[in-house]
Scaffold this motif. Structure first.
Motif, PDB file in Angstrom:
ATOM      1  N   ASN A 211      -0.318 -38.150 -34.796  1.00 54.80           N
ATOM      2  CA  ASN A 211       0.460 -39.313 -34.364  1.00 54.80           C
ATOM      3  C   ASN A 211       1.131 -39.076 -33.022  1.00 54.80           C
ATOM      4  O   ASN A 211       1.295 -37.947 -32.578  1.00 54.80           O
ATOM      5  N   ASP A 212       1.550 -40.170 -32.400  1.00 52.79           N
ATOM      6  CA  ASP A 212       2.232 -40.133 -31.100  1.00 52.79           C
ATOM      7  C   ASP A 212       1.448 -39.317 -30.081  1.00 52.79           C
ATOM      8  O   ASP A 212       1.985 -38.475 -29.362  1.00 52.79           O
ATOM      9  N   GLY A 213       0.150 -39.599 -30.042  1.00 50.57           N
ATOM     10  CA  GLY A 213      -0.700 -38.963 -29.045  1.00 50.57           C
ATOM     11  C   GLY A 213      -0.966 -37.493 -29.286  1.00 50.57           C
ATOM     12  O   GLY A 213      -1.526 -36.821 -28.416  1.00 50.57           O
TER      13      GLY A 213
ATOM     14  N   GLY B   6       2.011 -32.396 -32.452  1.00 54.18           N
ATOM     15  CA  GLY B   6       1.029 -31.566 -33.126  1.00 54.18           C
ATOM     16  C   GLY B   6       0.543 -30.423 -32.252  1.00 54.18           C
ATOM     17  O   GLY B   6       0.273 -29.323 -32.737  1.00 54.18           O
ATOM     18  N   GLU B   7       0.423 -30.664 -30.957  1.00 54.06           N
ATOM     19  CA  GLU B   7       0.007 -29.602 -30.041  1.00 54.06           C
ATOM     20  C   GLU B   7       1.026 -28.465 -30.015  1.00 54.06           C
ATOM     21  O   GLU B   7       0.647 -27.285 -29.932  1.00 54.06           O
ATOM     22  N   LEU B   8       2.308 -28.798 -30.085  1.00 52.34           N
ATOM     23  CA  LEU B   8       3.326 -27.754 -30.139  1.00 52.34           C
ATOM     24  C   LEU B   8       3.186 -26.939 -31.413  1.00 52.34           C
ATOM     25  O   LEU B   8       3.337 -25.709 -31.406  1.00 52.34           O
ATOM     26  N   ASP B   9       2.896 -27.604 -32.504  1.00 52.79           N
ATOM     27  CA  ASP B   9       2.783 -26.945 -33.801  1.00 52.79           C
ATOM     28  C   ASP B   9       1.556 -26.046 -33.861  1.00 52.79           C
ATOM     29  O   ASP B   9       1.590 -24.955 -34.433  1.00 52.79           O
TER      30      ASP B   9
ATOM     31  N   GLN C  62      -1.352 -32.354 -20.058  1.00 49.50           N
ATOM     32  CA  GLN C  62      -1.055 -33.791 -20.094  1.00 49.50           C
ATOM     33  C   GLN C  62      -0.047 -34.149 -21.187  1.00 49.50           C
ATOM     34  O   GLN C  62       0.285 -35.324 -21.366  1.00 49.50           O
ATOM     35  N   ASN C  63       0.461 -33.174 -21.915  1.00 50.83           N
ATOM     36  CA  ASN C  63       1.400 -33.423 -23.004  1.00 50.83           C
ATOM     37  C   ASN C  63       2.661 -34.106 -22.470  1.00 50.83           C
ATOM     38  O   ASN C  63       3.291 -33.617 -21.527  1.00 50.83           O
TER      39      ASN C  63
ATOM     40  N   GLY D  33       8.094 -37.559 -39.062  1.00 55.76           N
ATOM     41  CA  GLY D  33       7.557 -36.344 -39.673  1.00 55.76           C
ATOM     42  C   GLY D  33       7.155 -35.256 -38.703  1.00 55.76           C
ATOM     43  O   GLY D  33       6.362 -34.379 -39.052  1.00 55.76           O
ATOM     44  N   HIS D  34       7.712 -35.264 -37.488  1.00 59.82           N
ATOM     45  CA  HIS D  34       7.279 -34.294 -36.487  1.00 59.82           C
ATOM     46  C   HIS D  34       8.013 -32.959 -36.566  1.00 59.82           C
ATOM     47  O   HIS D  34       7.692 -32.046 -35.793  1.00 59.82           O
ATOM     48  N   GLY D  35       8.982 -32.833 -37.450  1.00 59.71           N
ATOM     49  CA  GLY D  35       9.684 -31.562 -37.492  1.00 59.71           C
ATOM     50  C   GLY D  35      10.214 -31.210 -38.854  1.00 59.71           C
ATOM     51  O   GLY D  35      11.382 -30.862 -38.995  1.00 59.71           O
TER      52      GLY D  35
END
Length: 461
Positions: free
Chosen positions: A81-83, A87-90, A97-98, A300-302
């Motif tokens: 989600n949200d591009g 998730g890339e950080l995780d 491009q983040n 739900g990103h963290g």
């Protein structure tokens, strides 16, 4: 301070327009010399520097995200989600491009520019109270140091900016400054700030004060491995008498913000300016299944990993207060107040520096220096406050460190420290099972590389 005055600190200030005649020096492009000419106008600039800390790339979303999501205790429940930015950080798959990476860079330098505008002008402006003038200078030096500290920890070498940028075209071509030089400037700024800042009182606790400068300088020195220098600064905070550990349930209570445990916090407020001054942290970092009253739409990103919640013993006073768990078993950070207006408008301040961190840093430092008794004494302050028995393990430095590290995780969870802790301790690759050392730094934003070819990308991106 809750109602931050947003002013445009670019070189152009939108004032008026004229339809009847051609103005050779139009008011819509008021030159910089025509503004910030007195104390009242400069206070607007100072408020805007504080306001920059609320930007999404700073302490609304960006720094909390990068400080926690790459660590071992949090994860992204909805990585696509949200591009896919969170998730890339995780998943340690960040690309240039983040948008989070871009916002941290852009909003940090916007804040730095705002501090430089004040520092460039304040010497020539008369204040009714010279002590206030000194304090404002110290506040700007602190913010500039804090933002550079965030940048150098995230990207490594970064452009060091200590002068106001009057013409953006002249700024192109500046290369990245070596980390050592950036850190030297951070330390210099903080030493100067500490001399200028006032002691904390009940009337100035909403602003940056002396103990904030000492705490941040202690953290910077600890990051560099300068243990004695770090200890001296942190002991100054302890000996100031300005701060103390509070009961766990009082530390993050929405009706008890800026309490005696809080050393510095970025302030947010709900229900102001069209619900635009609250933090979006509740929406972004809570489980997707968390529904409170009419508050839905959490991202739900963290959320916290199930095995993290089990690290709290049953009698740990922080369990159910700092973190809690849904009926589904998903654990979450409970330090952010549930919004009462809209989902992205929580009133909770973002705590940047607090006294518990000072005590834990001192415990770590004394352990590294071989001061076992002192280290355990500091550790036990945190354990006692959490309703835990005194440390009774082995007295080897490794065993003591393991408990200090555990208490840092349990105490400072989701305050934006974990990823930076692992990096400064040299343990990130092992703890996170990473094989690529290049993942320890984030890429410079692709937009910056494309705009200015003098900036070189970090290896591996």
């Amino acid at each position: 301070m809750k109602k931050i005055i947003y002013t445009v600190l670019a070189l152009t200030l939108v004032i008026t327009s004229c339809e009847d005649q051609l103005i050779q020096e139009p008011n819509t492009n008021k030159v910089s010399e025509g503004f910030y000419t007195n104390e009242a106008e400069l206070e607007e600039a100072i408020n805007s520097a504080y306001a920059a800390l609320q930007f999404s790339g700073n302490y609304d979303i960006g720094i909390p995200s990068i400080g926690e999501i790459p660590g071992e205790d949090a994860y992204d429940e909805t990585p696509a989600n949200d591009g896919g930015n969170y998730g890339e950080l995780d998943q340690y798959s960040v690309i240039a491009q983040n948008s989070i990476i871009a916002n941290i860079w852009n909003h940090s330098y916007q804040g730095i520019q705002r501090t430089n505008i004040v520092l460039n002008r304040i010497s020539d402006i008369s204040f009714d109270d010279e002590n206030v003038k000194n304090s404002r200078m110290g506040e700007m030096l602190f913010i500039r140091a804090l933002l550079h500290f965030n940048l150098v920890r995230v990207y490594g070498d970064v452009p060091l900016v200590t002068e106001e940028v009057n013409n953006p075209q002249e700024y192109f071509g500046q290369t990245r400054t070596p980390q050592s030089e950036v850190y030297n400037q951070i330390i210099s700024d903080l030493i100067s700030a500490i001399d200028l800042l006032p002691v904390r009182t009940q009337t100035n606790k909403m602003r940056i004060v002396k103990t904030a400068g000492q705490t941040l300088l202690g953290k910077v020195q600890l990051t560099l491995g300068n243990y004695n220098e770090a200890k001296a600064q942190l002991l100054s905070v302890v000996n100031s008498g300005s701060h103390k550990l509070l009961p766990v349930e009082d530390v993050f209570a929405a009706d008890n913000e800026l309490n005696d445990e809080i050393i510095f916090a970025v302030q947010f407020a709900s229900g102001i300016n069209g619900n635009s001054e609250g933090t979006d942290a509740y929406r972004m970092f809570n489980p997707t299944g968390r529904i409170e009253g009419n508050m839905t739409g959490t991202k739900g990103h963290g959320v916290l990993k199930p095995d993290f919640y089990t690290l709290y013993s049953e009698n740990d006073g922080r369990k159910g207060v700092y973190v809690d768990v849904l009926d589904s078993g998903i654990a979450y950070n409970n330090k952010i107040a549930i919004p009462s207006t809209v989902i992205g408008d929580s009133e909770s301040d973002w705590v940047v520096l607090r006294y518990a961190d000072v005590i834990l840093m001192l415990a770590e430092i004394d352990n590294n220096l071989g001061n076992t008794t002192e280290s355990i004494s500091y550790l036990n302050q945190i354990r006692t406050r959490a309703n835990l028995a005194n440390y009774a393990g082995a007295t080897s430095s490794t065993e003591i460190f393991n408990d200090i590290d555990l208490q840092r995780r349990l105490e400072l969870v989701w305050e934006g420290h974990r990823w930076f802790d692992l990096k400064r301790q040299g343990r990130a690759l092992d703890i996170l099972e990473l094989s690529d050392v290049n993942r320890l730094l984030m890429p410079l934003p692709a937009s910056q590389i494309a705009t200015d070819n003098a900036l070189e990308q970090n290896p591996g991106y």
